[in-house]
Design an enzyme around this catalytic site. Structure first.
Site, PDB file in Angstrom:
ATOM      1  N   PRO A   2      11.036  -0.533  11.696  1.00  0.00           N
ATOM      2  CA  PRO A   2      12.124   0.129  10.701  1.00  0.00           C
ATOM      3  C   PRO A   2      11.527   0.020   9.168  1.00  0.00           C
ATOM      4  CG  PRO A   2      13.473  -1.431  12.272  1.00  0.00           C
ATOM      5  CD  PRO A   2      11.773  -1.825  12.325  1.00  0.00           C
ATOM      6  N   GLU A   3      11.297   0.937   8.494  1.00  0.00           N
ATOM      7  CA  GLU A   3      10.829   0.986   7.154  1.00  0.00           C
ATOM      8  C   GLU A   3      11.987   1.163   6.137  1.00  0.00           C
ATOM      9  OE1 GLU A   3       7.891   0.195   6.346  1.00  0.00           O
ATOM     10  OE2 GLU A   3       6.763   0.704   7.813  1.00  0.00           O
ATOM     11  N   HIS A  90      19.347  -8.218  25.173  1.00  0.00           N
ATOM     12  CA  HIS A  90      18.731  -8.448  23.765  1.00  0.00           C
ATOM     13  C   HIS A  90      19.932  -8.033  22.729  1.00  0.00           C
ATOM     14  CE1 HIS A  90      14.859  -8.717  25.754  1.00  0.00           C
ATOM     15  NE2 HIS A  90      14.892  -7.391  25.803  1.00  0.00           N
ATOM     16  N   ARG A 109      12.274  -7.937  20.513  1.00  0.00           N
ATOM     17  CA  ARG A 109      10.989  -8.758  20.277  1.00  0.00           C
ATOM     18  C   ARG A 109      11.535 -10.052  19.334  1.00  0.00           C
ATOM     19  NH1 ARG A 109       5.964  -4.997  18.521  1.00  0.00           N
ATOM     20  NH2 ARG A 109       4.983  -7.199  18.402  1.00  0.00           N
ATOM     21  N   LYS A 150      -7.972  -5.352 -11.158  1.00  0.00           N
ATOM     22  CA  LYS A 150      -7.922  -5.711  -9.896  1.00  0.00           C
ATOM     23  C   LYS A 150      -8.712  -4.662  -8.760  1.00  0.00           C
ATOM     24  CE  LYS A 150      -3.599  -7.853  -9.258  1.00  0.00           C
ATOM     25  NZ  LYS A 150      -2.128  -7.918  -9.018  1.00  0.00           N
TER      26      LYS A 150
END
Ligand SMILES: [Zn+2]
Length: 269
Positions: A2-3, A90, A109, A150
């Site tokens: 999930p973002e 789960h 997971r 950078k």
């Protein structure tokens, strides 16, 4: 995984069901998540939920006694169900409320987390995070100032949570394409004008994903509780070998920091 947009849609989905409700029970069936679930989460019991908020990809169940912090990790899912709905494999955590609803956390997971934050403190995992991308705090100056000198490639730079949070792989690819920036370009070589464009595209890409995810909200308390990846219109992501939608050049891909990166060799300089 999930973002940020999926997490924000989860927040919008669960918030109306649990805000202003009193927590009656916290059941931790398996506390061995990414970090062991601390006993302090039981402090939620008897507390009224003031709000459900988000910082980066962390969700906060805020109460006067402190906040329960949820992170979905790789495979975490939140559902709001009635108390008598049968458990499935789960289903590791239940937070029960006075209205008979349960916020149920499922995580195959177990890379997710359920942590505790004392009132008026910041959890140590959150202390070094960069600004939220959808706030005014995130602007061209942030990217420009932090990138001077950078050599880090720009794609990794904008995906670094210390610079700005929540710009996942799909969103980084799409935003760089829209801004016409080669993902391999050193962050320190990009002009302020280009960063101004990139900032706008990062915000718009994330906002669009949240908006699209919002249309699935009516099903949030059913199915598997996962808002999933929204049917997004992707301009460059996963389009290797296809024609650029702007100039018809063939889209190429390259691994940058182990992540698949897609770009138009013509549009992105
Ligand atoms: Zn192109």
């Amino acid at each position: 995984m999930p973002e940020l947009p999926e997490v924000e849609v989860s927040r919008l989905g669960i918030s109306p069901h649990i805000t202003d409700q009193v927590v009656t029970k916290v059941i931790v069936r398996n506390g061995r998540l990414r970090w062991l679930v601390p006993d302090e989460v039981q402090l939620l019991v008897g507390q009224t939920v003031k709000a459900v908020t988000r910082r980066a990809k962390y969700l906060f169940i805020e109460t006067q006694a402190g906040s329960g912090i949820l992170h979905l990790g790789m495979s975490g899912k939140l559902r709001v169900v009635d108390k008598d709905v049968e458990l499935v494999k789960h289903d590791h955590i239940d937070i029960e409320f006075s209205n008979g609803k349960v916020l149920r956390y499922n995580d195959a997971r177990r890379f997710g987390s359920f942590l505790w934050q004392q009132p008026n403190t910041t959890h140590k995992l959150l202390m070094k995070l960069g600004p939220e991308p959808l706030t005014d705090e995130f602007d061209a100056n942030v990217l420009f100032d932090q990138s001077r000198g950078k050599n880090t490639v720009v794609k990794n730079f904008i995906m670094d949570n210390h610079i700005v949070v929540g710009v996942g792989n799909i969103y980084a690819n799409e935003s760089l394409f829209k801004a016409g920036i080669d993902p391999r370009k050193p962050a320190g070589k990009i002009t302020k004008k280009k960063y101004a464009e990139l900032t706008v595209h990062i915000k718009q890409t994330l906002e669009q994903a949240i908006k699209q995810g919002g249309t699935t909200l009516k099903d949030f308390t059913q199915s598997d509780g996962s808002p999933g990846y929204f049917a997004q219109e992707l301009l460059v992501y996963a389009r290797t070998g296809k024609e650029c939608l702007t100039c018809q050049t063939i889209i190429e891909s390259v691994k940058i920091g182990q992540r698949n990166s897609f770009y138009c060799p013509s549009c992105q300089g």
